[in-house]
Design a protein around this motif. Sequence first.
Motif, PDB file in Angstrom:
ATOM      1  N   UNK A  39      32.334  -1.908  -3.621  1.00  0.00           N
ATOM      2  CA  UNK A  39      31.285  -1.598  -2.646  1.00  0.00           C
ATOM      3  C   UNK A  39      31.854  -0.842  -1.451  1.00  0.00           C
ATOM      4  N   UNK A  55      32.078   2.758  -2.438  1.00  0.00           N
ATOM      5  CA  UNK A  55      30.759   3.396  -2.362  1.00  0.00           C
ATOM      6  C   UNK A  55      30.422   3.714  -0.906  1.00  0.00           C
ATOM      7  N   UNK A  56      30.679   2.728  -0.031  1.00  0.00           N
ATOM      8  CA  UNK A  56      30.307   2.894   1.376  1.00  0.00           C
ATOM      9  C   UNK A  56      31.079   4.039   2.035  1.00  0.00           C
ATOM     10  N   UNK A  70      30.218   7.629   0.684  1.00  0.00           N
ATOM     11  CA  UNK A  70      28.943   8.173   1.152  1.00  0.00           C
ATOM     12  C   UNK A  70      28.942   8.420   2.637  1.00  0.00           C
ATOM     13  N   UNK A  87      22.699   6.549  -3.770  1.00  0.00           N
ATOM     14  CA  UNK A  87      21.588   5.631  -3.557  1.00  0.00           C
ATOM     15  C   UNK A  87      20.980   5.989  -2.222  1.00  0.00           C
ATOM     16  N   UNK A  88      19.736   6.375  -2.205  1.00  0.00           N
ATOM     17  CA  UNK A  88      19.078   6.522  -0.910  1.00  0.00           C
ATOM     18  C   UNK A  88      17.581   6.465  -1.074  1.00  0.00           C
ATOM     19  N   UNK A  89      16.887   6.493   0.032  1.00  0.00           N
ATOM     20  CA  UNK A  89      15.454   6.246  -0.043  1.00  0.00           C
ATOM     21  C   UNK A  89      14.666   7.490  -0.398  1.00  0.00           C
ATOM     22  N   UNK A  99      12.521   4.108  -4.916  1.00  0.00           N
ATOM     23  CA  UNK A  99      12.403   3.686  -3.524  1.00  0.00           C
ATOM     24  C   UNK A  99      11.493   4.626  -2.755  1.00  0.00           C
ATOM     25  N   UNK A 154       8.045   3.505  -0.895  1.00  0.00           N
ATOM     26  CA  UNK A 154       7.844   3.747   0.529  1.00  0.00           C
ATOM     27  C   UNK A 154       6.555   4.532   0.751  1.00  0.00           C
ATOM     28  N   UNK A 208       0.106   1.677   6.062  1.00  0.00           N
ATOM     29  CA  UNK A 208       0.422   1.800   7.481  1.00  0.00           C
ATOM     30  C   UNK A 208      -0.401   2.916   8.115  1.00  0.00           C
ATOM     31  N   UNK A 237      11.123  -7.683  -0.819  1.00  0.00           N
ATOM     32  CA  UNK A 237       9.892  -7.075  -0.324  1.00  0.00           C
ATOM     33  C   UNK A 237       9.703  -7.383   1.154  1.00  0.00           C
ATOM     34  N   UNK A 243      12.359  -5.541   3.297  1.00  0.00           N
ATOM     35  CA  UNK A 243      12.293  -4.091   3.403  1.00  0.00           C
ATOM     36  C   UNK A 243      11.028  -3.624   4.114  1.00  0.00           C
ATOM     37  N   UNK A 244       9.905  -4.306   3.870  1.00  0.00           N
ATOM     38  CA  UNK A 244       8.663  -3.773   4.422  1.00  0.00           C
ATOM     39  C   UNK A 244       8.205  -4.499   5.674  1.00  0.00           C
ATOM     40  N   UNK A 245       8.778  -5.662   5.958  1.00  0.00           N
ATOM     41  CA  UNK A 245       8.340  -6.372   7.160  1.00  0.00           C
ATOM     42  C   UNK A 245       9.482  -6.465   8.171  1.00  0.00           C
ATOM     43  N   UNK A 300      12.394  -5.103   8.283  1.00  0.00           N
ATOM     44  CA  UNK A 300      13.122  -3.898   8.647  1.00  0.00           C
ATOM     45  C   UNK A 300      12.548  -3.270   9.914  1.00  0.00           C
ATOM     46  N   UNK A 301      11.248  -3.468  10.126  1.00  0.00           N
ATOM     47  CA  UNK A 301      10.614  -2.872  11.301  1.00  0.00           C
ATOM     48  C   UNK A 301      10.632  -3.810  12.483  1.00  0.00           C
ATOM     49  N   UNK A 304      23.083  -3.936  -3.091  1.00  0.00           N
ATOM     50  CA  UNK A 304      22.788  -2.527  -3.404  1.00  0.00           C
ATOM     51  C   UNK A 304      21.297  -2.238  -3.295  1.00  0.00           C
ATOM     52  N   UNK A 320      19.709   0.532  -0.897  1.00  0.00           N
ATOM     53  CA  UNK A 320      18.907   1.671  -1.345  1.00  0.00           C
ATOM     54  C   UNK A 320      17.759   1.904  -0.371  1.00  0.00           C
ATOM     55  N   UNK A 321      17.205   0.817   0.185  1.00  0.00           N
ATOM     56  CA  UNK A 321      16.093   0.984   1.121  1.00  0.00           C
ATOM     57  C   UNK A 321      16.579   1.282   2.534  1.00  0.00           C
ATOM     58  N   UNK A 322      17.770   0.846   2.864  1.00  0.00           N
ATOM     59  CA  UNK A 322      18.272   1.038   4.223  1.00  0.00           C
ATOM     60  C   UNK A 322      19.107   2.315   4.353  1.00  0.00           C
ATOM     61  N   UNK A 323      19.323   3.033   3.266  1.00  0.00           N
ATOM     62  CA  UNK A 323      20.156   4.250   3.277  1.00  0.00           C
ATOM     63  C   UNK A 323      21.581   3.982   3.742  1.00  0.00           C
ATOM     64  N   UNK A 351      24.505   3.046   1.521  1.00  0.00           N
ATOM     65  CA  UNK A 351      25.095   2.648   0.241  1.00  0.00           C
ATOM     66  C   UNK A 351      26.402   1.885   0.437  1.00  0.00           C
ATOM     67  N   UNK A 352      26.473   0.678  -0.106  1.00  0.00           N
ATOM     68  CA  UNK A 352      27.718  -0.085  -0.105  1.00  0.00           C
ATOM     69  C   UNK A 352      27.847  -1.056   1.037  1.00  0.00           C
ATOM     70  N   UNK A 353      27.122  -0.856   2.117  1.00  0.00           N
ATOM     71  CA  UNK A 353      27.299  -1.711   3.308  1.00  0.00           C
ATOM     72  C   UNK A 353      26.847  -3.138   3.051  1.00  0.00           C
ATOM     73  N   UNK A 402      26.063  -4.363   0.199  1.00  0.00           N
ATOM     74  CA  UNK A 402      26.724  -4.858  -1.005  1.00  0.00           C
ATOM     75  C   UNK A 402      28.039  -5.532  -0.644  1.00  0.00           C
TER      76      UNK A 402
END
Lengths: 277, 172
Positions: free
Chosen positions: A24, A27-28, A31, A40-42, A47, A51, A58, B17, B20-22, B24-25, B62, B66-69, B71-73, B75
């Motif tokens: 990991x 990977x970190x 990137x 891996x990205x949004x 993903x 979104x 929203x 869920x 990521x959707x609640x 995170x904001x 991971x 993927x949702x937080x952009x 990668x690897x952090x 994980x």
Amino acid sequence: MRNLWIFISKYNAFFLFLIFEVTSLIIYVKNNSFQRAEFINSARGVTGGLYARIDEFYGYLSLKEVNDSLARENAHLRNTLKSSFYADTVTKHKVDDTVYKQQYDYIVARVINNSVNHNNNYLTINKGSKQGIAKGMGVICNKGIVGKVVFVSDHFSLVQSLLHKDSQFSAMLADNKEIGHVEWSDDMDPHKGILKDVSNNARPKVGEWVVTSGYSLFPEGVPIGKISSLRTKGGGYSLNMEITLSVDFSKLEYVNVVDNKFSKEQEALEAQQKKDE
Amino acid sequence: MSKSIFINLLRFFVLVFIQVFLLKNMTLYNLSTPFLYILFILLLPFEIPNVLLFVLAFITGLTIDAFYDTPGLHASACVILALVRILFISVTVQKDGFDNEPEPTLSNKGFRWFSTYVITLTLVHHFFLFLIESFSLSGLPYIIGRFLLSSLFTVFLILITGLIFFRRKERK
């Protein structure tokens, strides 16, 4: 050999930990250092799609604000329409029959994912290479600059916002055109930026506007923020000052991606010059 | 067995869920960010093999990445969390008590054990998460402030979640 095997299986937790941790971190770091969140990205299919779906919900919650801001932006655009054109005349001759050529194209996109509270912040927008967006384009909104595109997929793009450790944009003081560059402030406040490397001759005032210079990805004169304090840190040959950003990054809804029609030509020309040296 | 797999799978999707959707904001004063999703790794059954635990922690991290952009952090922070979980459980829980208490929940282990477990693991996870995110020791007071306040928020949310799903059972 057998002893080694026994040793490994006895402390299997530790060895498994090493394997996964190293994976990991690789990977970190990979990137991170190349600034291309490709793996891996949004902006990826699943993903990005999720979104987009959630963002539809929203969207309803803020219809009123969006309407207001659109109306304001329309009025603003009507006033400044000519500023997005490039005058194709030689400055010495004033020709009445002026021919304009479009230099900047704006592509409207909706922000579907956004963050302001990390060390490095990115936005995802719902337009991609199919709509003409390419890597390296600037992104603005009606209040000021937002960032630049770093990764593009078919229908989404990832934007590195101004709130990013590596973001740096050329800027100038609105009144006396002194050039500097803008970065995000060190204390990670999403409303603050720093204007650096302004020449000592400038006499900046608190409350003065800071706008983009013509050297950046953006059209000249897009607002960035107002000077809020003139404290100099690490100055010496140049002035540093704190600015309040005009864009509220936590409330971004719609942005415009700036397509500079002449950027290729300009880059090619400058590359040519480097080669000749 | 299949019931346990189903419950954990459901828990995974629900927590990701919510995260990521609640959550995170949701940020308090730009300092305190909750990471409730680690509850999934905390609540995995006691008897899970180490390999599976690490694989699940890695995948969870991971997915969040993927949702937080980033990668690897997450994980890497989750993998550290998994190691600490193994150490903590091996020190504090006897091996033969697993039969009637398959999962380390609040209802199974009591408030005292569960809160120690959650606080220790959350602190470790958040500490490494913020350390790896900044990747440097500059701005250390800021990182420590973020780490402590976020841990407080996460522990609070996890204990609330534990109380919501609390099932009283007869003490033997």
